[in-house]
Design a protein around this motif. Structure first.
Motif, short mmCIF file in Angstrom:
data_model
loop_
_atom_site.label_atom_id
_atom_site.label_comp_id
_atom_site.label_asym_id
_atom_site.label_seq_id
_atom_site.Cartn_x
_atom_site.Cartn_y
_atom_site.Cartn_z
N ARG A 430 0.80 -1.22 0.00
CA ARG A 430 0.00 0.00 0.00
C ARG A 430 0.84 1.28 0.00
O ARG A 430 0.30 2.37 0.11
CB ARG A 430 -0.94 -0.03 1.21
CG ARG A 430 -1.98 -1.13 1.06
CD ARG A 430 -2.55 -1.59 2.39
NE ARG A 430 -3.43 -2.73 2.20
CZ ARG A 430 -3.01 -3.98 2.06
NH1 ARG A 430 -1.72 -4.26 2.09
NH2 ARG A 430 -3.87 -4.97 1.89
N ASP A 432 2.76 2.74 2.18
CA ASP A 432 2.72 3.59 3.37
C ASP A 432 4.13 3.76 3.93
O ASP A 432 4.93 2.83 3.90
CB ASP A 432 1.85 2.96 4.46
CG ASP A 432 0.37 2.99 4.10
OD1 ASP A 432 -0.10 4.02 3.63
OD2 ASP A 432 -0.30 1.96 4.31
N ASN A 458 1.72 8.53 2.30
CA ASN A 458 1.40 7.43 1.41
C ASN A 458 1.78 7.85 -0.01
O ASN A 458 1.52 8.97 -0.44
CB ASN A 458 -0.10 7.09 1.47
CG ASN A 458 -0.49 6.00 0.50
OD1 ASN A 458 -0.88 6.28 -0.63
ND2 ASN A 458 -0.38 4.75 0.93
N GLU A 462 -4.32 7.33 -1.44
CA GLU A 462 -4.49 7.51 0.00
C GLU A 462 -5.65 6.69 0.55
O GLU A 462 -5.59 6.18 1.67
CB GLU A 462 -4.70 8.99 0.32
CG GLU A 462 -3.46 9.84 0.12
CD GLU A 462 -3.64 11.24 0.65
OE1 GLU A 462 -4.74 11.55 1.16
OE2 GLU A 462 -2.69 12.03 0.58
N SER A 465 -4.68 3.35 1.74
CA SER A 465 -3.66 3.29 2.79
C SER A 465 -4.17 2.58 4.03
O SER A 465 -5.34 2.70 4.41
CB SER A 465 -3.21 4.70 3.17
OG SER A 465 -2.42 4.68 4.34
#
Length: 484
Positions: A430, A432, A458, A462, A465
């Protein structure tokens, strides 16, 4: 007198009593009795404490005038007694969460240990760590997480203690066997207000609010009261034997390798939502009825774990693996977690640069039977389009794996009085990123000051996330700490 005030009063009384006794024994030698080799009760009794005051400023990069601030006070008190064959310890915790929202957690930990031969028998409210990871685990299941202040506190500081009975056997043959039983369970806890309220809690509150609004329009008075009561009691009461947990852990050594084998039988600490009644209520025009209210539960799980640690030259290698077995064997129950596999692999090493140490750990989780995560089926056969997203395992990215890399660099200066640390967490699927730097200085006599911060962002979408809703929560912080 409230529970909080009673506990605080007892704590102060114990501290004053201990201070008085020590004062009497330290003033001069008049009337002093001859010392004996047998320690007194007060020689075995110890009081400790940790007081922290932090000032934090959140920023989102838009304008310095939109910066929000927070003052975070915290006090911990410890009381310990160690006899010839017994040990007692307790810790009290005072902060905003415990004083305003969760008085039960003021008693952070307590335990009584009895040493009988090769056995250690313990009972109390405890935090137990299973697994060889370094403050990061995939098979440590008995204690739930407290995300009141996100991931900022240390691993043990963000774990909720559990009432448990524990037996440990240290064999002369070199292995250690451990068994644990907890009669009740506590689920994960989250911030009630402020910047760290989870997005999933906000969404759940929204769902309930909408259901109440619908109830107010279409239900009878009794139906409305049922909906309101459901909202107040949405989370199941886990203080019952139904939520008991038990498990065993075997540690042994083969050559240079330390191994662990574990079994856990209990429940996930993250709540699962069954929204079948919400879906049914939306299908009212098709002659299908539903209350419109979600229900929450904690999934049962059995975890079978393996872990290992060894030294390889300058490296310390760690590994953990776990298979999580739920009642949803084929993965078709949308309200229960599918089976999954979790693993951890990492190392730490001292680098040939000043006093720098490097710690790297990676974790992974794979949801099994992901192809069975599909739309909800009425009567088990009529598929309702657009309901796949309500499955407790559903991921909008379609990626049912979750891998993270955690890297920490640390160095010390000035006779180890100054410590510089940078910790970074990166979520691979993802995109992050969290970076947490800290510079601390031990002043003297238990005083320490630290400048720290958190940067969170991120690099992809987003809304996908794992930390969606918290991406504007970067901050800087100044902390003063006194330990005695």
């Amino acid at each position: 007198m409230t529970v909080t005030k009673k506990i605080f009063a007892v704590s102060i009384a114990c501290a004053l009593l201990a201070t008085n006794v020590y004062a009497q024994s330290d003033w001069g030698d008049e009337g002093a009795v001859e010392e004996t080799s047998e320690p007194t009760f007060w020689d075995r009794f110890k009081i400790s404490g940790d007081a922290t005051l932090a000032g934090r400023a959140y920023f989102d990069g838009e304008s310095v005038y939109t910066t929000t601030t927070a003052v975070i006070p915290r006090l911990k008190l410890g009381f310990d007694y160690e006899g010839n064959a017994t040990k007692f310890s307790s810790k009290l915790r005072f902060d905003e969460q415990t004083l305003r929202y969760d008085n039960e957690m003021i008693l952070d930990e307590f335990s009584a240990d009895l040493f009988v031969g090769n056995w250690v028998l313990s009972a109390g409210k405890m935090k137990v760590v299973w697994g060889k990871g370094d403050k990061l685990h995939v098979l440590d299941n008995f204690n739930s997480n407290n995300y009141y202040d996100f991931l900022i506190p240390d691993y043990l500081d963000r774990r909720n203690a559990e009432y448990m009975f524990r037996a440990q056997y240290n064999s002369p043959l070199g292995f250690r066997l451990e068994g644990i039983y907890t009669p009740i369970m506590h689920g994960e806890t989250y911030a009630q207000k402020g910047p760290w309220v989870p997005n999933k809690v906000t969404n759940l509150t929204s769902t309930v609010t909408q259901a109440l609004a619908k109830a107010n329009q279409t239900y009878s008075f009794s139906g409305l009261m049922t909906a309101i009561n459901a909202k107040d009691n949405l989370y199941p009461d886990t203080c019952s034997l139904e939520y008991g947990q038990f498990g065993g852990y075997l540690n042994f050594t083969v050559g240079l390798f330390d191994f662990g084998v574990s079994y856990y039988n209990g429940r996930y600490k993250q709540v699962s939502a069954d929204v079948s009644e919400v879906i049914k209520a939306k299908l009212g025009s098709y002659g299908i009825s539903g209350t419109g209210m979600p229900s929450l539960h904690y999934d049962k799980v059995q975890s079978f774990g393996l872990d290992m640690q060894t030294a390889l030259g300058p490296f310390t290698i760690r590994a953990e693996g776990v298979f999580n077995l739920t009642k949803d064997m084929d993965g078709t129950d949308p309200w229960t977690h599918n089976n999954s596999i979790g693993y951890l692999l990492g190392f730490d090493v001292g680098l040939p640069i000043h006093n720098v140490t490097l710690n790297v750990q990676g974790t992974g989780n794979i949801v099994l039977n992901k192809d069975k995560i599909d739309n909800y089926k009425i009567l088990g056969r009529i598929s309702i389009p657009g309901t796949k997203q309500y499955d407790v395992d559903y991921d909008p990215t379609g990626c049912y794996t979750n891998h993270k890399i955690v890297v920490q660099l640390q160095d010390t200066f000035y006779y180890e009085k100054v410590t510089a640390t940078v910790k970074a967490i990166y979520g691979i699927e993802r995109s992050d990123l969290l970076v947490m730097p800290e510079l601390s200085f031990k002043v003297r006599d238990g005083w320490k000051v630290a400048a720290s911060g958190l940067f969170i962002t991120n690099f992809d979408k987003e809304e996908n996330s794992e930390f969606y809703g918290w991406l504007n929560n970067s901050f800087v912080q100044l902390t003063v700490n006194y330990t005695f």
